[in-house]
Every structure is written in structure tokens, then in C-alpha cells.
Design an enzyme around this catalytic site. Structure first.
Site, PDB file in Angstrom:
ATOM      1  N   ALA A   1      -3.102   4.742   3.460  1.00  0.00           N
ATOM      2  CA  ALA A   1      -3.201   3.390   4.024  1.00  0.00           C
ATOM      3  C   ALA A   1      -1.949   2.594   3.692  1.00  0.00           C
ATOM      4  CB  ALA A   1      -4.436   2.681   3.470  1.00  0.00           C
TER       5      ALA A   1
ATOM      6  N   GLY B   1       0.845  -1.193   0.000  1.00  0.00           N
ATOM      7  CA  GLY B   1       0.000   0.000   0.000  1.00  0.00           C
ATOM      8  C   GLY B   1       0.877   1.237   0.000  1.00  0.00           C
ATOM      9  N   ALA B   2       0.922   1.904   1.153  1.00  0.00           N
ATOM     10  CA  ALA B   2       1.703   3.132   1.312  1.00  0.00           C
ATOM     11  C   ALA B   2       1.347   4.150   0.243  1.00  0.00           C
ATOM     12  CB  ALA B   2       3.204   2.828   1.328  1.00  0.00           C
ATOM     13  N   HIS B   3       0.041   4.395   0.122  1.00  0.00           N
ATOM     14  CA  HIS B   3      -0.455   5.400  -0.812  1.00  0.00           C
ATOM     15  C   HIS B   3      -1.877   5.792  -0.435  1.00  0.00           C
ATOM     16  CE1 HIS B   3      -1.775   1.567  -2.765  1.00  0.00           C
ATOM     17  NE2 HIS B   3      -2.879   2.283  -2.964  1.00  0.00           N
ATOM     18  N   ALA B   4      -2.376   6.796  -1.095  1.00  0.00           N
ATOM     19  CA  ALA B   4      -3.775   7.204  -0.977  1.00  0.00           C
ATOM     20  C   ALA B   4      -4.336   7.282  -2.394  1.00  0.00           C
ATOM     21  CB  ALA B   4      -3.888   8.567  -0.296  1.00  0.00           C
TER      22      ALA B   4
END
Length: 180
Positions: free
Chosen positions: A145, A97-100
Site C-alpha cells: 500500500a 506508506g510504500a510498504h507491506a
């Protein structure tokens, strides 16, 4: 807006790599284990407390043949019509993830195994533990997230409200904070 039905989605030509992007500025990479201990881990029916995030308990049925977790009727309606789904697995010790997303909504279910999720709305940040296929986490647009601490057998099912569009992703934490 034209929505491509799930079964007609074109294949995504994305290179597969075990290395996170070089410019990744994720909260997990900046927070040590002691800091995670101070973040609350939500129970299976408590609200997440982060704007744009909901914990959903799927309807469960079972008998001598086994168990069934139901999403999309009764007490657990789908929060959107999914047009894309994908699975993440064999994540080892890497975070995912590590993004929006600017517009896309997602629903994550840990089908097997266990995983923790960091969710952040810019004001509140919490860690949620997914430990059962009867639990789901709804993540709305503009929520940062990141999934981490996957068990070896973790398989995450992700339902998405929109087709894949790289322009919808915000991949650095600094860019996301600026966009809020």
C-alpha cells in the site's frame, strides 16, 4: 500473544525525515501519471477487487449540530481490535506508506482532505480515492500500500492491529514480491 493496550504503547524512537528511503522501490515511483489514469478509482461503496483490501462505509448520523461517522457498531464493525493508532499529515507532494506488513492489519480513514491509495495484492493493483471521513480502507497482511496525491489539508488516521514492530514491515517492492 501479548497485546499492549493502546494507551500504554511505548513511544517509538524513529527519526523524522522528509526523504524516502534510498532503496524504496515503490509502485508509485515506477508508474507515471498516464499509467495512473488507466488504473480504476473505486467509488465509495464498491469493493476494491484486491485481495486483502476492503472499502468500508462508516455509519453516518447527522442533525443541526453536525455530522457523525461511526465505526465499530451496526453496519460498520471494526475488522480488528486496534492496539495502535497514528496520524499522517503535512505530507506535501511525497508519497507515504510504500510498504507491506507481514501480519499487521490496518484501517485508514482520511479524516480531512483527500488522498489516493495504491493497493496491490501481487495479482491485482488499484487506486482508491479517499475523500470523506465516512470512508475507510481495510488493508490486510501482505498487501502493498502507498498513499499519494495528498491534498494540502489531508490528515490520515491509521488504526493498526499490532504494536509497532520493524520486523513486520516489508519496505522494498522486490522483497515483498519475493515473499508472496
Amino acid at each position: 500473544m501479548n497485546v499492549v493496550p493502546l494507551f500504554m504503547s511505548p513511544p517509538i524512537q524513529t527519526p523524522v525525515t522528509n526523504e524516502p528511503p534510498a532503496d524504496l522501490q515503490s509502485p508509485c515511483s515506477r508508474v507515471n501519471a498516464a499509467d495512473f489514469a488507466s488504473l480504476s478509482v473505486e467509488g465509495e461503496t464498491q469493493p476494491a477487487g484486491v485481495s486483502g483490501v476492503k472499502l468500508i462505509k462508516l455509519v453516518q448520523r447527522g442533525d443541526q449540530r453536525g455530522d457523525l461517522a461511526i465505526l465499530g457498531q451496526g453496519e460498520a464493525p471494526l475488522p480488528f481490535v486496534p492496539v495502535r493508532l497514528f496520524l499522517t499529515y503535512r505530507s506535501n507532494e511525497l508519497s507515504r506508506g510504500a510498504h507491506a506488513h507481514r501480519a499487521c492489519e490496518q484501517l485508514l480513514i482520511c479524516v480531512t482532505g483527500k488522498v489516493k491509495m495504491l493497493v496491490d495484492d501481487g495479482t491485482h493493483r488499484k487506486v482508491i480515492a479517499l475523500t470523506s471521513p465516512s470512508e475507510a480502507v481495510y488493508i490486510g497482511p501482505m498487501v502493498w500500500a502507498e498513499e499519494f496525491d495528498h491534498s494540502a489539508d489531508a490528515v490520515i488516521l491509521v488504526l493498526a492491529s499490532l504494536p509497532y514492530d520493524e520486523a513486520d514491515y516489508i519496505r522494498t517492492h522486490a522483497e515483498w514480491q519475493q515473499a508472496l
